[in-house]
Design a protein around this motif. Structure first.
Motif, mmCIF file in Angstrom:
data_model
loop_
_atom_site.group_PDB
_atom_site.id
_atom_site.type_symbol
_atom_site.label_atom_id
_atom_site.label_comp_id
_atom_site.label_asym_id
_atom_site.label_seq_id
_atom_site.Cartn_x
_atom_site.Cartn_y
_atom_site.Cartn_z
ATOM 1 N N GLN A 168 0.830 -1.212 0.000
ATOM 2 C CA GLN A 168 0.000 0.000 0.000
ATOM 3 C C GLN A 168 0.863 1.260 0.000
ATOM 4 O OE1 GLN A 168 -3.203 0.222 2.784
ATOM 5 N NE2 GLN A 168 -3.840 -1.890 2.482
ATOM 6 N N ASN A 169 1.999 1.199 0.698
ATOM 7 C CA ASN A 169 2.844 2.376 0.841
ATOM 8 C C ASN A 169 4.212 2.142 0.210
ATOM 9 O OD1 ASN A 169 1.197 4.331 2.520
ATOM 10 N ND2 ASN A 169 1.009 2.435 3.714
ATOM 11 N N VAL A 170 4.950 3.226 0.061
ATOM 12 C CA VAL A 170 6.239 3.166 -0.625
ATOM 13 C C VAL A 170 7.356 3.054 0.410
ATOM 14 C CG1 VAL A 170 7.804 4.392 -2.172
ATOM 15 C CG2 VAL A 170 5.328 4.565 -2.511
ATOM 16 N N SER A 182 2.274 2.795 -5.976
ATOM 17 C CA SER A 182 2.232 1.620 -5.104
ATOM 18 C C SER A 182 0.955 0.860 -5.423
ATOM 19 C CB SER A 182 2.273 2.034 -3.625
ATOM 20 O OG SER A 182 1.117 2.760 -3.258
ATOM 21 N N ARG A 212 -0.976 11.671 -5.292
ATOM 22 C CA ARG A 212 -1.216 10.270 -4.945
ATOM 23 C C ARG A 212 -2.455 9.724 -5.647
ATOM 24 N NH1 ARG A 212 3.212 11.044 -3.608
ATOM 25 N NH2 ARG A 212 4.173 10.591 -1.589
ATOM 26 N N GLU A 215 -1.580 8.888 -9.245
ATOM 27 C CA GLU A 215 -0.796 7.653 -9.332
ATOM 28 C C GLU A 215 -1.684 6.433 -9.077
ATOM 29 O OE1 GLU A 215 2.052 8.545 -6.330
ATOM 30 O OE2 GLU A 215 3.085 10.015 -7.587
ATOM 31 N N ALA A 216 -2.566 6.563 -8.096
ATOM 32 C CA ALA A 216 -3.411 5.422 -7.725
ATOM 33 C C ALA A 216 -4.342 5.036 -8.864
ATOM 34 C CB ALA A 216 -4.217 5.765 -6.469
ATOM 35 N N MET B 421 -6.944 -1.330 5.412
ATOM 36 C CA MET B 421 -6.142 -0.136 5.159
ATOM 37 C C MET B 421 -4.703 -0.287 5.640
ATOM 38 S SD MET B 421 -8.891 2.958 5.506
ATOM 39 C CE MET B 421 -9.610 2.552 7.085
ATOM 40 N N GLY B 422 -4.334 -1.530 5.986
ATOM 41 C CA GLY B 422 -2.916 -1.811 6.190
ATOM 42 C C GLY B 422 -2.365 -1.512 7.571
ATOM 43 N N TRP B 441 2.725 6.314 5.312
ATOM 44 C CA TRP B 441 1.296 6.029 5.173
ATOM 45 C C TRP B 441 0.653 6.663 3.954
ATOM 46 C CZ3 TRP B 441 0.186 2.113 7.955
ATOM 47 C CH2 TRP B 441 0.810 1.919 9.198
ATOM 48 N N ASP B 442 1.423 7.466 3.195
ATOM 49 C CA ASP B 442 0.767 8.248 2.147
ATOM 50 C C ASP B 442 0.955 7.652 0.756
ATOM 51 O OD1 ASP B 442 3.355 8.837 1.431
ATOM 52 O OD2 ASP B 442 3.225 10.987 1.794
ATOM 53 N N GLY B 443 1.139 6.353 0.649
ATOM 54 C CA GLY B 443 1.262 5.714 -0.660
ATOM 55 C C GLY B 443 -0.004 5.878 -1.482
ATOM 56 N N ALA B 444 0.185 5.821 -2.805
ATOM 57 C CA ALA B 444 -0.954 5.978 -3.713
ATOM 58 C C ALA B 444 -1.995 4.884 -3.463
ATOM 59 C CB ALA B 444 -0.465 5.926 -5.163
ATOM 60 N N ASP B 445 -1.528 3.669 -3.343
ATOM 61 C CA ASP B 445 -2.471 2.573 -3.127
ATOM 62 C C ASP B 445 -3.156 2.707 -1.774
ATOM 63 O OD1 ASP B 445 -3.271 -0.203 -4.280
ATOM 64 O OD2 ASP B 445 -2.943 -0.500 -2.137
ATOM 65 N N ALA B 446 -2.407 3.184 -0.779
ATOM 66 C CA ALA B 446 -2.992 3.376 0.553
ATOM 67 C C ALA B 446 -4.139 4.384 0.485
ATOM 68 C CB ALA B 446 -1.920 3.843 1.536
ATOM 69 N N LEU B 447 -3.968 5.428 -0.328
ATOM 70 C CA LEU B 447 -5.041 6.415 -0.477
ATOM 71 C C LEU B 447 -6.268 5.767 -1.117
ATOM 72 C CD1 LEU B 447 -5.831 9.446 -0.210
ATOM 73 C CD2 LEU B 447 -5.122 9.683 -2.599
ATOM 74 N N MET B 448 -6.010 4.926 -2.124
ATOM 75 C CA MET B 448 -7.141 4.268 -2.783
ATOM 76 C C MET B 448 -7.877 3.341 -1.811
ATOM 77 S SD MET B 448 -8.881 4.322 -5.458
ATOM 78 C CE MET B 448 -7.972 5.107 -6.777
ATOM 79 N N LYS B 449 -7.131 2.671 -0.943
ATOM 80 C CA LYS B 449 -7.781 1.807 0.043
ATOM 81 C C LYS B 449 -8.665 2.638 0.982
ATOM 82 C CE LYS B 449 -5.721 -2.171 -1.082
ATOM 83 N NZ LYS B 449 -5.262 -1.789 -2.426
ATOM 84 N N ILE B 451 -10.168 5.401 0.187
ATOM 85 C CA ILE B 451 -11.357 5.796 -0.581
ATOM 86 C C ILE B 451 -12.343 4.625 -0.634
ATOM 87 C CG2 ILE B 451 -12.210 6.599 -2.811
ATOM 88 C CD1 ILE B 451 -9.431 7.878 -3.285
#
Lengths: 413, 509
Positions: A168-170, A182, A212, A215-216, B421-422, B441-449, B451
């Protein structure tokens, strides 16, 4: 779920995704400025797999030919090749842990290059500082907010998002100025494109969140395109134990890297290598985890498909473990470690090691495997000969290591 | 700080996110509202009544392990007979059975080793996990309900902070059910006391002892160590110290990694705390209350020792207690704790003057924690805006549910947001605990999770919850014109709820 059944289930699930993928893709292509592999990185793939917790190199790549090995390792020593539960043969000194049979098959194809007595410049024994040094590419745990792999992307001068963190994170190794994405599987339904549009408006004055979000959405579209996106695929990937999950995610990562417009550099990590107690030998705790790693690396290879021939995968850990076993049939934090390079582009079929020996006087601090190779030299060799960085680029990637020569001949000419 | 923002800062930055009505409660005296929570005497929250105490959890594990070992021995004998196939048709099953019979140790750690292979041995191992999992689920559910309803959210955030400082991660299966018990037994009662007491309670808690492998760490000069040394030539059996707990106490719990200790200090301190173990076991190890902290004299390395240049001539358990008390008083510990607190409450890179002030308060009051919290809450730096802390998934889920006064009934719904959300509770994966900076905590995928979860939450809450009202009651003065306009223009009530919790204003504290 059986080890062999999982991937088939996932693949069936992937097939049902056509419509969802189309919708997500339409959304992504309408975004400005978010593209993978736009220019500059060519078609070479480079994947770094970080094993967090300090993997025991003396079990991972056992030096069965060392005269002190069997004695100093006692109950957890891996037997010589040919013996019951013995090591998988590499050369006269080294073998591979018996749980790594899939990876071992690559050795005969000269696609596997085990590396031993290797370490970052870090000489203390904190996991967290050790991982920082491994990832920031410097000599000190703090003081760098970016990672060496991100700096390599920046030095390559590529435009667009070329780096992918699987998760989830980088992680630190991939943080920095070069844009990276990510991705991790999701068990929840996709989000309506209309909500994304409204959030984009809401984030218009927020640089972090808007970047972000862009990218997502791009990553989500790519995952969907490659059959790894969406709730059904996500649920399939998240099913089962840790081994199953790692394998499914590695397969998906391989597909995303293989895509024509996919990322070219990726990072995966796996934890659980901190074997202070009951480490086990050919069987047991560590063996189980190595079996999972073996399956995941093969799944990554499978996902990469034809792109495997253009791939280098570096498997590494923050430091090694004590030479002698401790009082609880495990090992404590050490220094020198083992690493692997594998991939169709690797010049393998040999072991890279300047072996210091395991006798007490040959050890670092009298307790650890003495490092004889700097992991940064290995990374430099791959970045120069595989990714195509020049010396100025390498100096930017590993500041302070300008005089450290890249290891030659790691990849095929 | 603007008066209309102070209550929002108190409830969101220091608390767990404003519930409806909470801003009004804090508005008159935001600092006083916070300090009253930590000055009140400790009362065990009724929400936590009925949870199994740690010694019961651990005793049930030990019992399940015995059952499993007996079953493994039976299996092993069955498949060891000539001509019999190993279970599942592979050699691995038979080998695993033999392995189990030969080992009497730490069952939990082996569960993952056999994951994914359907054989009877794996199923028996799974049985041990199943024994502990209900305890873990009950604890996380109770902890979450408490976080969603507590009228003392600053105190509760501090409980979470210290629990993460002294992280015990349930990815080591034996810690399932113990991590939550440690929070309730060792951390909660000491959060507003003295750090030395908190430290002693944690390091002697069975959860920490087994998480960091100290229960069988044996001094080479101890009774058991010497006996084993005499026999080891014949049997190859080795006993000795395990330095894991000692290292993490120095690196993570007290001095910090740059706090000025050496490998020699780690090794000697590990000898100091040999014998810090848990009760129960078989044969010579059958002493103490099963599953409770027990000092085992026969594992303890005798003699005086020197740690960090100080000489300790105490004997037995008292030696370790003396070292821990000195570690609690050490200036490096003051600085380490002050930095972590300031980072958690104020900014990823906290103002140095604030860190200095907290460290001074800690030292001046000899480790008493309330004066440190007092210094934090009365520091101007702590009230700066705009909010600098990007919420962690736990912050986000707690605050979103609190904003709507939504307390899911099913344990599944209480646990799921954190998994999705990890940031699953009590599972940071390492003794360092969860990281506390935005970049983690601010990864792109983390944001999508986030949402995706927001959409699911909004769907569950239904259209009836007015987003504009919730924006006012949760964010107060931070719900500005542009946010209110976006919420008013949303396509549906449920979309408005998702937009609210995903807004930049709601994502920070």
């Amino acid at each position: 779920m059986s080890m062999n059944g999982g991937s088939r289930t996932s693949r069936r699930a992937f097939l049902g995704l056509g419509l969802r993928a189309g919708a997500a893709l339409a959304l992504a292509t309408s975004l400005p400025g978010v593209t993978f592999a736009a220019t500059g990185t060519g078609d070479r793939r480079f994947v770094v797999v970080i094993l967090r917790g300090a993997l025991d190199g003396l079990s991972f790549v056992p030096p069965h030919g060392d005269p002190d090995y069997a004695n100093v390792r006692g109950a957890i020593a891996i037997a010589r090749p040919g013996a019951t539960d013995g090591a998988l043969p590499l050369d006269g000194t080294f073998g591979l842990h018996p749980a790594l049979s899939g990876v071992h098959a690559l050795y005969a194809q000269r696609q596997l290059l085990p590396i031993h007595a290797v370490a970052t410049p870090y000489r203390e024994r904190s996991h967290f500082d050790g991982q920082n040094v491994l990832e920031n590419g410097g000599e000190h745990p703090s003081g760098s907010a970016s990672g060496w792999l991100n700096r390599a992307l920046a030095a390559r001068g590529a435009t667009g998002t070329n780096g992918l963190a699987i998760g989830q994170n980088v992680p630190l190794i991939l943080r920095g100025d070069a844009p990276v994405g990510s991705w991790a599987p999701s068990a929840l339904p996709d989000v309506e494109p209309e909500l994304i549009t409204r959030l984009r408006d809401l984030y218009s004055n927020d640089a972090l969140l808007s970047a972000r979000l862009d990218e997502a959405t791009k990553l989500g579209a790519l995952a969907a395109e490659d059959g790894a996106g969406g709730m059904d695929a996500g649920k399939a990937m998240l099913r089962g134990g840790n081994v199953e999950r790692l394998k499914a995610v590695a397969d998906a990562a391989g597909r995303m890297l293989a895509a024509a417009d996919g990322p070219r550099v990726a990072v995966m990590d796996a934890s659980g290598w901190d074997t202070h107690a009951n480490e086990g030998g050919a069987n047991g705790q560590l063996a189980g985890r190595l079996r999972g790693l073996d399956a995941a690396l093969l799944a990554l290879k499978g996902g990469l498909g034809d792109a495997w021939s253009k791939s280098v995968v570096l498997v590494c850990t923050e430091f090694g473990r004590t030479v002698a076993i401790n009082g609880t049939r495990g090992t404590d934090h050490g220094t020198g470690a083992a690493a692997l390079l594998l991939g169709g582009a690797v010049n393998g079929g040999r072991v890279l090691a300047d072996w210091p020996g395991l006798a007490e006087r040959a050890r670092y601090d009298g307790r650890d495997l003495k490092p004889t190779l700097d992991l940064r030299a290995v990374a430099k060799g791959v970045l120069r000969d595989h990714v195509g960085l020049g010396s100025r680029g390498l100096d930017a990637v590993f500041p302070g290591a300008e005089r450290l020569a890249p290891t030659a001949d790691l990849v095929r000419a | 700080v603007r008066s209309d923002l102070a209550a929002a800062i108190a409830t969101n930055r220091f608390g767990l996110g404003a519930r409806p009505g909470e801003l009004d409660a804090a508005a008159a005296d935001p600092r006083g509202w916070l300090l009253a929570q930590v000055r009140a005497p400790y009362v065990a929250p009724p929400e936590l009544a009925g949870l199994a105490p740690s010694h019961e959890v651990l005793a049930s594990f030990l019992e399940a392990r015995e059952t499993r070992e007996a079953a493994r021995r039976a299996l092993s004998e069955r498949y060891a007979e000539p001509g019999s196939a190993a279970p599942g048709g592979t050699a691995a099953g038979g080998a695993a059975a033999k392995r189990g019979a030969a080992s009497s140790d730490d069952a939990g750690a082996k569960d993952d080793a056999t994951a994914g292979q359907r054989d009877p041995v794996a199923e028996i191992a799974q049985g041990v996990r199943q024994t502990l999992l209900p305890h873990h689920v009950a604890q996380v559910a109770a902890r979450t309900r408490l976080a969603l309803t507590t009228p003392a959210p600053f105190r509760e955030r501090l409980v979470h902070f210290w629990s993460n400082h002294f992280a015990v991660s349930v990815d080591k299966p034996i810690c399932l059910g113990l991590a939550g018990a440690m929070e309730n037994e060792a951390i909660r009662p000491n959060v507003t006391g003295n750090f030395a007491d908190l430290l002693l309670a944690v390091e002697r808690h069975p959860a920490m002892i087994v998480y960091l492998d100290n229960q069988r760490s044996v001094g080479p000069g101890s009774k058991l160590g010497e006996r084993a040394a005499r026999r080891s030539a014949a049997q190859g059996a080795r006993v000795g110290i395990n330095e894991n707990l000692a290292r993490e106490i120095l690196e993570l719990h007290t001095l910090g990694v740059d706090g000025g200790y050496s490998q020699q200090d780690v090794t000697t301190f590990a000898r100091v705390i040999t014998g810090w173990s848990i009760g129960g076991g078989r044969g010579r190890l059958a002493e103490g209350t099963p599953g409770a902290f027990t000092f085992r004299e026969n594992l303890h390395e005798p003699g005086a020792k020197t740690v960090l240049g100080r000489h300790y001539s105490q004997t037995g358990e008292a030696q370790g207690v003396a070292v821990l008390k000195d570690l609690a008083r050490h200036p490096s510990t003051a600085r380490h704790l002050a930095t972590k607190l300031a980072r958690h409450f104020v900014a990823d890179e906290p103002p140095p003057a604030l860190v200095d002030r907290l460290a001074r308060a800690y030292t001046k009051h000899d480790g008493a924690l309330v004066p440190v919290y007092d210094a934090l809450v009365t520091s101007d730096e702590a009230w700066r805006e705009p909010p600098a802390k990007f919420k962690t998934p736990q912050d986000f889920a707690f605050s979103a549910l609190r904003a709507f006064d939504a307390v899911p009934k099913e344990p599944r719904l209480l646990l799921a947001p954190f998994e999705l959300m990890g940031q699953p509770q009590f599972r940071p994966g390492s003794p360092a605990g969860w990281p506390d900076r935005a970049q983690d905590w601010d990864g792109a995928d983390a944001l999508m999770k986030r949402i995706e979860w927001s959409v699911a939450l909004a769907a569950r809450l239904g259209e009836s919850r007015a987003a504009l009202d919730a924006a006012a009651s949760a964010l107060g003065g931070y719900a500005g014109e542009s946010l209110r306009t976006a919420l008013a223009r949303a396509a549906s009530g449920s979309q408005a709820l998702a937009l609210l919790v995903m807004s930049p204003e709601f994502q920070r504290r």
